[in-house]
Enzyme design. Structure first.
Site, mmCIF file in Angstrom:
data_model
loop_
_atom_site.group_PDB
_atom_site.id
_atom_site.type_symbol
_atom_site.label_atom_id
_atom_site.label_comp_id
_atom_site.label_asym_id
_atom_site.label_seq_id
_atom_site.Cartn_x
_atom_site.Cartn_y
_atom_site.Cartn_z
ATOM 1 N N GLN A 89 0.581 -1.471 -0.204
ATOM 2 C CA GLN A 89 -0.843 0.308 -0.024
ATOM 3 C C GLN A 89 0.922 1.223 0.011
ATOM 4 O O GLN A 89 0.387 2.333 -0.323
ATOM 5 C CB GLN A 89 -0.657 0.482 1.109
ATOM 6 C CG GLN A 89 -2.496 -0.937 1.365
ATOM 7 C CD GLN A 89 -3.011 -1.377 1.953
ATOM 8 O OE1 GLN A 89 -2.443 -0.087 2.860
ATOM 9 N NE2 GLN A 89 -3.664 -2.091 2.404
ATOM 10 N N GLU B 100 16.486 30.087 -15.328
ATOM 11 C CA GLU B 100 14.962 30.431 -15.385
ATOM 12 C C GLU B 100 14.179 31.296 -14.806
ATOM 13 O O GLU B 100 12.730 31.307 -15.242
ATOM 14 C CB GLU B 100 14.376 29.820 -16.236
ATOM 15 C CG GLU B 100 15.293 29.320 -17.721
ATOM 16 C CD GLU B 100 14.868 30.479 -19.051
ATOM 17 O OE1 GLU B 100 14.470 31.213 -18.609
ATOM 18 O OE2 GLU B 100 15.824 29.958 -20.095
HETATM 19 P P1 TGC Z 1 10.911 45.023 -13.124
HETATM 20 O O1 TGC Z 1 10.839 45.656 -13.113
HETATM 21 O O2 TGC Z 1 9.908 43.957 -12.666
HETATM 22 O O3 TGC Z 1 10.973 44.742 -15.016
HETATM 23 C C1 TGC Z 1 11.723 45.121 -15.810
HETATM 24 C C2 TGC Z 1 10.895 45.983 -17.303
HETATM 25 O O4 TGC Z 1 11.142 44.321 -17.702
HETATM 26 C C3 TGC Z 1 9.310 43.700 -18.121
HETATM 27 N N1 TGC Z 1 9.169 42.499 -17.779
HETATM 28 C C4 TGC Z 1 9.159 41.802 -18.711
HETATM 29 N N2 TGC Z 1 8.780 41.515 -19.821
HETATM 30 C C5 TGC Z 1 8.851 40.683 -20.723
HETATM 31 N N3 TGC Z 1 8.806 39.495 -19.968
HETATM 32 C C6 TGC Z 1 8.505 38.930 -18.401
HETATM 33 N N4 TGC Z 1 8.702 38.244 -18.163
HETATM 34 C C7 TGC Z 1 9.141 40.354 -17.821
HETATM 35 N N5 TGC Z 1 9.284 40.974 -16.337
HETATM 36 C C8 TGC Z 1 9.393 42.298 -16.775
HETATM 37 C C9 TGC Z 1 8.655 45.314 -17.204
HETATM 38 O O5 TGC Z 1 7.518 44.925 -17.323
HETATM 39 C C10 TGC Z 1 9.196 46.686 -17.299
HETATM 40 O O6 TGC Z 1 8.750 46.593 -18.306
HETATM 41 P P2 TGC Z 1 9.241 48.264 -18.586
HETATM 42 O O7 TGC Z 1 9.128 48.549 -19.810
HETATM 43 O O8 TGC Z 1 8.455 49.136 -17.946
HETATM 44 O O9 TGC Z 1 10.852 48.781 -17.846
HETATM 45 O O10 TGC Z 1 12.319 44.476 -13.502
HETATM 46 P P3 TGC Z 1 13.008 43.455 -11.759
HETATM 47 O O11 TGC Z 1 14.175 44.682 -11.706
HETATM 48 O O12 TGC Z 1 12.165 44.365 -10.298
HETATM 49 O O13 TGC Z 1 12.898 42.297 -11.794
HETATM 50 C C11 TGC Z 1 11.804 40.856 -11.969
HETATM 51 C C12 TGC Z 1 12.272 39.865 -11.771
HETATM 52 C C13 TGC Z 1 12.933 39.752 -10.313
HETATM 53 C C14 TGC Z 1 10.347 39.340 -12.005
HETATM 54 C C15 TGC Z 1 13.358 39.975 -12.982
HETATM 55 O O14 TGC Z 1 13.791 40.688 -12.536
HETATM 56 C C16 TGC Z 1 13.220 38.071 -13.346
HETATM 57 O O15 TGC Z 1 12.418 37.724 -13.940
HETATM 58 N N6 TGC Z 1 14.392 37.356 -12.196
HETATM 59 C C17 TGC Z 1 14.848 36.421 -12.628
HETATM 60 C C18 TGC Z 1 16.080 36.241 -13.410
HETATM 61 C C19 TGC Z 1 15.909 35.589 -14.665
HETATM 62 O O16 TGC Z 1 14.822 34.311 -14.799
HETATM 63 N N7 TGC Z 1 17.735 34.826 -15.330
HETATM 64 C C20 TGC Z 1 17.313 33.685 -16.150
HETATM 65 C C21 TGC Z 1 19.398 33.864 -16.815
HETATM 66 S S1 TGC Z 1 18.901 33.012 -18.322
HETATM 67 C C22 TGC Z 1 18.465 31.314 -17.903
HETATM 68 O O17 TGC Z 1 18.507 31.199 -17.197
HETATM 69 C C23 TGC Z 1 19.128 30.818 -18.835
HETATM 70 S S2 TGC Z 1 18.897 28.945 -18.148
HETATM 71 C C24 TGC Z 1 18.595 28.076 -19.689
HETATM 72 C C25 TGC Z 1 18.898 26.262 -20.205
HETATM 73 O O18 TGC Z 1 19.733 25.613 -19.621
HETATM 74 O O19 TGC Z 1 17.905 25.920 -20.114
HETATM 75 P P1 FAD Z 2 20.560 34.643 -6.286
HETATM 76 O O1 FAD Z 2 19.966 35.334 -6.726
HETATM 77 O O2 FAD Z 2 21.924 34.973 -5.762
HETATM 78 O O3 FAD Z 2 19.716 33.249 -5.557
HETATM 79 C C1 FAD Z 2 19.886 33.189 -4.816
HETATM 80 C C2 FAD Z 2 18.617 32.353 -3.220
HETATM 81 O O4 FAD Z 2 17.868 33.276 -2.779
HETATM 82 C C3 FAD Z 2 17.883 31.268 -4.360
HETATM 83 O O5 FAD Z 2 16.985 30.746 -3.271
HETATM 84 C C4 FAD Z 2 16.015 32.216 -4.734
HETATM 85 O O6 FAD Z 2 14.759 32.486 -5.413
HETATM 86 C C5 FAD Z 2 16.840 33.509 -3.341
HETATM 87 N N1 FAD Z 2 15.802 35.166 -3.989
HETATM 88 C C6 FAD Z 2 16.329 35.643 -4.720
HETATM 89 N N2 FAD Z 2 16.330 37.145 -4.427
HETATM 90 C C7 FAD Z 2 15.427 37.349 -3.982
HETATM 91 C C8 FAD Z 2 13.594 37.932 -3.392
HETATM 92 N N3 FAD Z 2 13.757 39.341 -3.942
HETATM 93 N N4 FAD Z 2 12.957 37.706 -2.273
HETATM 94 C C9 FAD Z 2 13.348 35.829 -2.085
HETATM 95 N N5 FAD Z 2 13.894 35.478 -2.325
HETATM 96 C C10 FAD Z 2 15.252 35.892 -3.030
HETATM 97 N N6 FAD Z 2 22.177 32.671 -16.751
HETATM 98 C C11 FAD Z 2 21.966 33.287 -18.098
HETATM 99 O O7 FAD Z 2 22.249 34.057 -17.981
HETATM 100 N N7 FAD Z 2 22.569 32.093 -19.113
HETATM 101 C C12 FAD Z 2 22.325 30.704 -19.141
HETATM 102 O O8 FAD Z 2 22.190 29.458 -20.370
HETATM 103 C C13 FAD Z 2 22.545 30.186 -17.457
HETATM 104 N N8 FAD Z 2 22.336 28.671 -17.566
HETATM 105 C C14 FAD Z 2 22.094 27.932 -16.435
HETATM 106 C C15 FAD Z 2 22.347 26.737 -16.228
HETATM 107 C C16 FAD Z 2 22.533 26.469 -15.157
HETATM 108 C C17 FAD Z 2 23.097 24.710 -15.138
HETATM 109 C C18 FAD Z 2 22.230 27.297 -13.869
HETATM 110 C C19 FAD Z 2 22.190 26.553 -12.365
HETATM 111 C C20 FAD Z 2 21.662 28.491 -14.143
HETATM 112 C C21 FAD Z 2 22.523 29.259 -15.259
HETATM 113 N N9 FAD Z 2 22.240 30.500 -15.702
HETATM 114 C C22 FAD Z 2 21.851 31.192 -16.428
HETATM 115 C C23 FAD Z 2 21.785 31.014 -13.821
HETATM 116 C C24 FAD Z 2 20.527 30.985 -13.306
HETATM 117 O O9 FAD Z 2 19.716 31.969 -14.167
HETATM 118 C C25 FAD Z 2 21.096 31.701 -12.088
HETATM 119 O O10 FAD Z 2 21.416 31.101 -11.356
HETATM 120 C C26 FAD Z 2 19.560 32.482 -11.328
HETATM 121 O O11 FAD Z 2 18.673 32.794 -12.042
HETATM 122 C C27 FAD Z 2 19.123 32.150 -10.033
HETATM 123 O O12 FAD Z 2 20.499 33.290 -10.327
HETATM 124 P P2 FAD Z 2 21.757 33.235 -8.898
HETATM 125 O O13 FAD Z 2 21.659 31.649 -8.932
HETATM 126 O O14 FAD Z 2 22.312 34.516 -8.684
HETATM 127 O O15 FAD Z 2 20.826 32.885 -7.043
#
Ligand code: TGC
Ligand code: FAD
Length: 388
Positions: free
Chosen positions: A283, A367
């Site tokens: 179970q 992401e």
């Molecule tokens: P915030 O002031 O909220 O926004 C700035 C401007 O951007 C607009 N915006 C967006 N537009 C389109 N899509 C979205 N998802 C958007 N999010 C925000 C927003 O409307 C604003 O536009 P405008 O025209 O008014 O200036 O920005 P903030 O600095 O307060 O940050 C907000 C936050 C925390 C949600 C954002 O920065 C965020 O999403 N942080 C997470 C970072 C992240 O996801 N990094 C990913 C890196 S790439 C990666 O990880 C690839 S892994 C790939 C793989 O191996 O598969």
């Molecule tokens: P941090 O931002 O330092 O966060 C650390 C912890 O604090 C997390 O638990 C987070 O949720 C928390 N935290 C942060 N801010 C807040 C808040 N305001 N309130 C509450 N909690 C908070 N990036 C690219 O640009 N391109 C890529 O191709 C890419 N590929 C990747 C591949 C791998 C295998 C990995 C591991 C990461 C990759 N990244 C890439 C980076 C990835 O997008 C970042 O690692 C991610 O956005 C988180 O950033 P950080 O690792 O600096 O963590």
């Protein structure tokens, strides 16, 4: 007969079109015959099977939903199904396709010049060239708005300076989409390998996403012409908009990883006996299996509706955030449950759940972390952004 044990309790795939199901079968066949036999050796070696990249192109899996020169231009739902089937194999395989399509081809198709599109989209769609996406920096992950990489104008050129870290495909890439702070806000550039001052280096010691290349981009006073700038990309909105595409694919992909964990655990629990009975007759084991199947089924319904909404033109950020947050967490829980059902065998590379479990820790972080997506949905429903 399905090529892999199917996990589709509510017959949701029956609502796919004939074309969508045909693409599903092609990808499933590719993953079964060409990827599964090599994944564990790449995971052990810490390498991505780069020799499969031209096959991904041949099968139309690179930038599948993108419209542009040589791009397949399929529906968002099909793109989702592709990600799901790839991630049944490994999150690293889906990552490669996410980055190439959603994070490199999509910004070129959306923000690039006609010349950039003509030059790069056919190269990337066929897999002749590989791309990467440089947003994250050593000191700016969740908060990319704080980026320190700069773009300074110098005559007709731009000088890029800074570091990007944790970049998927960094060491494999022929071209990097680099985001930098310019005089009027965030700007995007296409930086080609071989450009003086531009170098890449691998991140060592990863225990997650080992069958994926992750590295660093170093931009040391890199001079690029204005024609390398993405002319349509203005402000932080531009890189963040790319993430919507990739996060959507991840929401689907995580379901594939969860399905593979469930199917593996179900098969193992049926074959393994303890106390003279199959594990699956106990179970407590059934409770785990039913819990996994329930969560997978809910996530499948969520992604299918998300795909249909996206195909109908609804592209709301919080909808994608909710799905990425839920489905990756769900998949991670399934991987842990499956690993548990496999007992000691679950900690070896002979079975996939341990590998999926390790991978999904990265998928939970990249992401947008799980918590960042909580805050995005939280801001939407309460009207109070709680990021800072
Ligand atoms: P915030 O002031 O909220 O926004 C700035 C401007 O951007 C607009 N915006 C967006 N537009 C389109 N899509 C979205 N998802 C958007 N999010 C925000 C927003 O409307 C604003 O536009 P405008 O025209 O008014 O200036 O920005 P903030 O600095 O307060 O940050 C907000 C936050 C925390 C949600 C954002 O920065 C965020 O999403 N942080 C997470 C970072 C992240 O996801 N990094 C990913 C890196 S790439 C990666 O990880 C690839 S892994 C790939 C793989 O191996 O598969
Ligand atoms: P941090 O931002 O330092 O966060 C650390 C912890 O604090 C997390 O638990 C987070 O949720 C928390 N935290 C942060 N801010 C807040 C808040 N305001 N309130 C509450 N909690 C908070 N990036 C690219 O640009 N391109 C890529 O191709 C890419 N590929 C990747 C591949 C791998 C295998 C990995 C591991 C990461 C990759 N990244 C890439 C980076 C990835 O997008 C970042 O690692 C991610 O956005 C988180 O950033 P950080 O690792 O600096 O963590």
């Amino acid at each position: 007969m399905p090529l892999l044990p199917d996990v589709d309790f509510y017959r949701l795939d029956a609502t796919l079109s004939d074309e969508e199901r045909a693409v599903r079968d092609v990808v499933r066949d590719f993953v079964t015959r060409e990827f599964r036999p090599v994944v564990q050796e790449h995971f052990d070696a810490g390498t991505f099977p780069v020799d499969l990249v031209p096959r991904l192109g041949e099968l139309g899996l690179l930038g599948a939903s993108i419209t542009g020169p040589s791009c397949p231009g399929l529906s968002h739902t099909i793109y989702g199904v592709i990600c799901r089937e790839l991630e049944r194999g490994d999150s690293g395989l889906r990552s490669f396709v996410s980055v190439q399509g959603s994070l490199v081809m999509w910004p070129i198709a959306t923000y690039g010049s006609a010349e950039q599109q003509r030059r790069w989209l056919p190269e990337l769609a066929t897999g002749r060239s590989i791309g990467c996406f440089g947003l994250t920096e050593p000191d700016h992950g969740s908060d990319p708005g704080g980026m320190e990489t700069t773009a300074v104008p110098d005559g007709q050129d731009w000088i890029l300076h800074g570091n990007k870290l944790w970049i998927t495909n960094a060491d494999l890439a022929d071209v990097a989409v680099v985001w930098a702070r310019g005089p009027e806000g965030v700007m995007g550039f296409l930086v080609e390998r071989g450009t003086p001052g531009f170098s890449t280096a691998p991140v060592h010691g990863k225990w997650s996403l080992r069958a994926s290349d992750t590295g660093e981009l170093v931009l040391d006073e890199v001079r690029v012409p204005d024609s390398a700038r993405l002319p349509g990309a203005r402000g932080l909105r531009a890189p963040l908009s790319c993430l919507n595409e990739a996060r959507y694919g991840i929401a689907w992909g995580a379901v594939g990883a969860a399905c593979d964990c469930f199917a593996t655990a179900l098969e193992y629990a049926g074959a393994r006996t303890q106390f003279s009975r199959p594990l699956s007759s106990f179970q407590l084991v059934q409770d785990k299996l039913v819990g996994m199947l329930t969560e997978i089924t809910k996530a499948q319904a969520l992604t299918l509706q998300l795909g249909r909404l996206k195909d109908a033109g609804v592209n709301e950020v919080p909808l994608v955030s909710l799905a990425k947050r839920n489905n990756v967490d769900m998949a991670l829980q399934c991987a842990r449950q499956a690993r548990d059902i496999l007992g000691a065998a679950g900690v070896t590379g002979e079975f996939s759940p341990g590998r999926h479990m390790a991978n999904l820790e990265s998928v939970r972080t990249y992401e947008g972390t799980h918590d960042i997506h909580t805050l995005i949905v939280g801001a939407e429903i309460t009207g109070h952004p709680a990021f800072r």
